[in-house]
Write an enzyme that holds these catalytic residues in place. Structure first.
Site, PDB file in Angstrom:
ATOM      1  N   ASN A   1       0.816  -1.190   0.000  1.00  0.00           N
ATOM      2  CA  ASN A   1       0.000   0.000   0.000  1.00  0.00           C
ATOM      3  C   ASN A   1       0.868   1.266   0.000  1.00  0.00           C
ATOM      4  OD1 ASN A   1      -1.859   2.018   0.404  1.00  0.00           O
ATOM      5  ND2 ASN A   1      -2.975   0.976   2.005  1.00  0.00           N
ATOM      6  N   ASP A   2       1.560   1.496   1.104  1.00  0.00           N
ATOM      7  CA  ASP A   2       2.313   2.745   1.224  1.00  0.00           C
ATOM      8  C   ASP A   2       3.415   2.880   0.172  1.00  0.00           C
ATOM      9  OD1 ASP A   2       0.754   3.414   3.404  1.00  0.00           O
ATOM     10  OD2 ASP A   2       2.041   2.308   4.775  1.00  0.00           O
TER      11      ASP A   2
END
Lengths: 460, 102
Positions: free
Chosen positions: A386-387
């Site tokens: 995600n990040d």
């Protein structure tokens, strides 16, 4: 100290240096670890066998029991634990080393009370060892998920600095004024250091834990080195300092990979303040995709890049992803893996996990290498990451991850993101990528969704 | 002041040791690919387990009559062993995976 004992330490020191050096190359790494382990065995054996002076049998028995019990538990835990839990385990073992250093100082202190400078290594070992111990335990709990949130007391920076100053001043006074040091003072220092270790790690967010563990790792190295000072023991000194300096450098390298300075990791806010801030700003329409459509899409692509994240590892889907890779390759699709430097929970963690499922080492591409290739890629499959693919790192200066280098997945023709839900990632922030018009979401547990994908691919 | 000088004089060899080891440590890690960072950290973690040598040393020089110190010393050896054995075995498990292919 006799000659044979010293020779053991000499060989041990050499193996530590050579072993660490060999561990820096994938080809020789495993042998390097064994070399260092052999040296360690020799150092321990030499210490026991070549000790001079009378020793009561009970002491040999106690040492023997401790060695056997420690070996059995250590071996068993290290063998049994899942690969995804590796970072926690390293943190835990690191804490054990710190505690060992602190205990040595506690036992040694009565022999040196009243000394002045001779006390420096004892107190330093005590303080650093205790900080490393309690800090590692907190890091362990955080990685474990037991302690999820970054806990911040008001003005924790001031509080922590004050506590460190008190510890330092007490330590210096104990050294400078021989009458000042006493057993209660030493135990007081122990307690303060333990509390400091907790306070040091508790405000730091989970995403920064690898950096913290690496830092605490070099702390323990330092504590071991002070033990070497205390006993004039060269093996402890070389081993300790080596880890101290190498660990510090490793910490800095990790910080660089995340584009963060060490001080911002320790003193800065990360992950805690951002929640909810950007939530509404990026709110758009999310498109989802069915497994069967994805199978077709991938099957007729020229080039697919897989971006694995920690979610993949948690779902134990690394074997399935390898199967997908093989299937696509057999249909003439070029498949690569894009590994962000901090994918997983530690730099290199994802490589270890994929290697476990037999993914070819050559297919794993590092970020700099793969970033230019996204524009010529048909499908990017982001699994549980995600990040590291969040464009906010480039576009939103208010984002806590702003400035972190990311994988440029948005340059690909199609982006497919597998996630369990729309929850925010580890850093606790929203991801604009999910609302990109090129992005399709593939909701569900990575393992079951990917297994379904394998079946669809096979039937094509 | 004089005490400081005496301390330094007595330990001068150690100071050289520290300085040289720092550079060796930095040099050794210098150009390691990111792939190996985790195993390397784990390996370094095992190496600082050399602190166990100190724990054994402390035990061998203890009086058998002081039970509290005996317990603390035994605990130190136990924890040190965990660090060493666990550290090396975990590192080996990680590195084992890199070897399979080539």
């Amino acid at each position: 100290m006799n000659a044979l004992n010293e020779i053991c330490y000499l060989i041990a020191s050499l193996t530590f240096i050579v072993g660490l050096r060999m561990m820096g190359n994938p080809k020789t790494a495993r042998k390097g670890n064994l070399v260092a382990a052999g040296g360690m065995f020799l150092a321990i054996l030499g210490t026991i066998l070549f000790h001079q002076g009378p020793v009561k049998p009970i002491i040999y028995i106690l040492i023997g029991i401790a060695l056997v019990v420690g070996t059995v538990i250590g071996w068993y835990t290290a063998k049994k634990v899942a690969m995804t839990k590796m970072p926690e385990l390293v943190s835990l073992f690191n804490g054990m080393g710190g505690a060992c250093a602190a205990l040595i100082s506690l036992v040694e202190y009565p022999n040196l009370s009243g000394h002045s400078f001779g006390l420096i290594p004892v107190l330093a070992g005590l303080i650093i060892g205790s900080v490393s111990f309690s800090g590692s335990i907190i890091a362990f709990l955080k990685l474990n998920g037991t302690m999820n949130k970054a806990i911040r007391l008001p003005a924790y920076n001031v509080l922590n600095t004050a506590m460190m100053m008190i510890i330092l001043v007490l330590g210096i006074l104990a050294v400078a004024i021989p009458n000042f040091n006493s057993t209660p003072l030493v135990y007081g220092l122990l307690l303060l250091s333990l509390v400091y270790g907790i306070m040091f790690v508790i405000p730091i967010g989970g995403a920064d834990m690898p950096v913290v563990i690496s830092l605490l790792n070099s702390f323990t190295g330092l504590a071991a080195a002070f033990g070497g000072f205390l006993y004039d023991n060269k093996a402890m000194l070389t081993g300790g300092i080596l880890v101290g300096s190498a660990g510090t450098l490793l910490t800095v390298i990790m910080c660089k990979a995340m584009n963060r300075s060490l001080s911002s990791v320790i003193f800065g806010a990360f992950g805690a303040k951002a929640e909810g801030v950007s939530g509404s700003a990026s709110g758009g329409v999310v498109k989802d995709i069915q497994v069967s459509d994805l199978a077709v899409l991938m099957n007729y692509s020229k080039k697919v890049i897989i971006v694995p994240g920690y979610g993949l590892a948690v779902a134990q889907a690394q074997h399935v992803i390898h199967e997908i890779e093989l299937l696509l390759e057999s249909r003439g699709v070029e498949v690569k893996y894009a590994i962000h430097p901090v994918a997983g929970r530690m730099p290199g963690h994802m490589n270890v996990l994929l290697a476990e499922s037999n993914v070819d080492y050559a297919k794993l591409s590092e970020m700099e290498e793969i970033n230019p290739e996204f524009s010529s890629t048909d499908v990017v499959l982001v699994v549980g990451a995600n990040d590291v693919v969040n464009p906010a790192a480039k576009t939103d200066p208010s984002s806590p991850i702003y400035g972190m280098p990311i994988l440029d997945v948005e340059n690909a023709t199609h982006i497919v993101v597998n996630k369990r839900s729309m929850n925010a990632g580890y850093a606790g922030i929203d991801n604009e990528l999910f609302f990109n018009t090129k992005t399709s979401m593939l909701f569900g547990d990575a393992k079951s969704v990917l297994t379904a994908l394998v079946n669809e691919l096979k039937s094509l | 002041m004089e005490q400081i000088l005496i301390f330094i004089e007595q330990h001068i060899e150690m100071f050289y040791f520290v300085i040289l080891s720092v550079f060796v440590g930095v040099e050794v890690i210098g150009h390691v690919p990111a792939v190996l960072h985790t195993p390397l950290m784990s390996g370094a973690n095992a190496i600082h387990g050399v602190v166990i040598v100190g724990a054994i040393h402390v035990m061998l020089n203890l009086q058998a009559s002081n039970y509290i110190l005996l317990i603390l010393g035994t605990l130190a050896v136990l924890l040190g062993t965990l660090n060493v054995v666990g550290g090396f075995v975990v590192t080996d498990r990680m590195l084992e995976m890199f070897k399979k292919k080539n």
